[in-house]
Design a protein around this motif. Structure first.
Motif, PDB file in Angstrom:
ATOM      1  N   ALA A   1       0.836  -1.209   0.000  1.00 32.15           N
ATOM      2  CA  ALA A   1       0.000   0.000   0.000  1.00 32.15           C
ATOM      3  C   ALA A   1       0.866   1.253   0.000  1.00 32.15           C
ATOM      4  O   ALA A   1       0.598   2.211  -0.739  1.00 32.15           O
ATOM      5  N   LEU A   2       1.920   1.255   0.818  1.00 30.11           N
ATOM      6  CA  LEU A   2       2.836   2.398   0.850  1.00 30.11           C
ATOM      7  C   LEU A   2       3.587   2.536  -0.465  1.00 30.11           C
ATOM      8  O   LEU A   2       3.762   3.641  -0.982  1.00 30.11           O
ATOM      9  N   ALA A   3       4.020   1.407  -1.009  1.00 31.00           N
ATOM     10  CA  ALA A   3       4.745   1.445  -2.283  1.00 31.00           C
ATOM     11  C   ALA A   3       3.867   2.013  -3.390  1.00 31.00           C
ATOM     12  O   ALA A   3       4.322   2.809  -4.214  1.00 31.00           O
ATOM     13  N   ALA A   4       2.589   1.608  -3.399  1.00 28.80           N
ATOM     14  CA  ALA A   4       1.660   2.106  -4.423  1.00 28.80           C
ATOM     15  C   ALA A   4       1.467   3.613  -4.297  1.00 28.80           C
ATOM     16  O   ALA A   4       1.399   4.331  -5.303  1.00 28.80           O
ATOM     17  N   VAL A   5       1.392   4.098  -3.069  1.00 25.46           N
ATOM     18  CA  VAL A   5       1.244   5.537  -2.848  1.00 25.46           C
ATOM     19  C   VAL A   5       2.528   6.282  -3.221  1.00 25.46           C
ATOM     20  O   VAL A   5       2.497   7.319  -3.882  1.00 25.46           O
ATOM     21  N   MET A   6       3.671   5.738  -2.815  1.00 22.78           N
ATOM     22  CA  MET A   6       4.944   6.436  -3.043  1.00 22.78           C
ATOM     23  C   MET A   6       5.390   6.374  -4.499  1.00 22.78           C
ATOM     24  O   MET A   6       6.295   7.111  -4.895  1.00 22.78           O
ATOM     25  N   ALA A   7       4.757   5.529  -5.299  1.00 18.13           N
ATOM     26  CA  ALA A   7       5.114   5.446  -6.722  1.00 18.13           C
ATOM     27  C   ALA A   7       4.862   6.755  -7.454  1.00 18.13           C
ATOM     28  O   ALA A   7       5.462   7.011  -8.493  1.00 18.13           O
ATOM     29  N   VAL A   8       3.959   7.599  -6.920  1.00 16.31           N
ATOM     30  CA  VAL A   8       3.712   8.903  -7.540  1.00 16.31           C
ATOM     31  C   VAL A   8       4.418  10.021  -6.769  1.00 16.31           C
ATOM     32  O   VAL A   8       4.261  11.192  -7.080  1.00 16.31           O
ATOM     33  N   ASN A   9       5.205   9.637  -5.752  1.00 18.63           N
ATOM     34  CA  ASN A   9       6.036  10.570  -4.989  1.00 18.63           C
ATOM     35  C   ASN A   9       5.257  11.780  -4.479  1.00 18.63           C
ATOM     36  O   ASN A   9       5.576  12.927  -4.794  1.00 18.63           O
TER      37      ASN A   9
END
Length: 274
Positions: A158-166
């Motif tokens: 979930a965090l990775a998916a959010v951080m993918a758009v920085n």
């Protein structure tokens, strides 16, 4: 009205009711400066998750005004493609229940979803996904369906998916809920690094133990759905009467809060049984 240049959010007299006459938030006013590390602290049912969802434009206040990045945040504005694109790019929201957030067939697809929605070129999406998977240590899980993962792994995805758009701002609802100690430690350390890198972090929680590690400022919501207090972790966690009034501790609760050079905070509580 415009926000000050260093403000991410301003909320003015925000109220919310799911049903007529049943307030979940009552007259909340607050400001969130850029690069803030803010904890929204409150007992279950106090409205802190609802407040976070209003900040993420997932809910709209029944009354009052919300400003984000110098613009009033309204349903009408969010229907404008350009405004919505910029807002969704700058704000990342992590749900308490990751199963409500993860819906793609594989971890790879989950991380790619945000960049694709924002219109990134396919080659750039592929590069971004590979970088994010490597950063979060998720390469071995790339082809796994998210529903087959452990709680800690789901939170990472979930965090990775959010951080993918920085995003510039990260909003997290009960981020350590249902995590084992190792996953909790990893998450707290990761969020500390994000804040040190200049991100604005806002967490909603009733877990007092993580507050000193993650927050520089604490807002307390009472069971009457109003704002009870605004202060530093030392001020808030050292105020036993306030914590009792907010139903965040029981009457046999004792806290010892130490500030070492204003940087490191340690918080302990002891349960006494009669």
């Amino acid at each position: 009205m415009r926000l000050l240049s260093d403000e991410v959010y301003r909320l003015e007299n925000v109220s919310y009711a799911y049903h007529a006459g049943q307030a979940v938030l009552d007259g909340i006013s607050l400001r969130v400066p850029r690069k803030e590390a803010l904890a929204l602290l409150g007992a279950n049912g106090s409205g802190k998750s609802t407040l976070l969802k209003i900040m993420a434009a997932l809910l709209w206040p029944t009354s009052g005004s919300v400003y984000a990045f110098g613009e009033e945040l309204t349903e009408k504005r969010l229907r404008e493609a350009a405004f919505a694109h910029v807002f969704r790019r700058r704000i990342g929201f992590v749900f308490q229940n990751t199963d409500a957030q993860l819906f793609c067939p594989t971890v790879w697809d989950e991380v790619a979803y945000g960049p694709l929605q924002l219109g990134m070129p396919k080659d750039a999406v592929r590069r971004t996904v590979e970088e994010v998977l490597a950063f979060f240590g998720l390469e071995a899980l790339r082809n796994r369906p998210p529903y087959r993962l452990s709680g800690g792994e789901k939170k990472k995805v979930a965090l990775a998916a959010v951080m993918a758009v920085n995003p510039e701002v990260l909003l997290l609802d009960e981020p350590t809920a249902n995590l084992d100690p190792r996953s909790q430690y990893w998450l707290v350390t990761f969020l500390q690094k994000l804040h040190a890198a200049g991100k604005t972090i806002v967490i909603a929680t009733h877990d007092l133990d993580i507050v000193p590690a993650l927050a520089r400022r604490v807002l307390v919501l009472g069971e009457d759905h109003r704002l009870l207090a605004d202060g530093s972790p030392v001020e808030i966690l050292g105020n036993r009467e306030l914590l009792l009034r907010a139903n965040l501790v029981h009457e046999h609760y004792h806290a010892h809060v130490h500030a070492d050079g204003h940087e490191h905070l340690h918080f302990h509580h002891h349960d006494h049984h009669d």
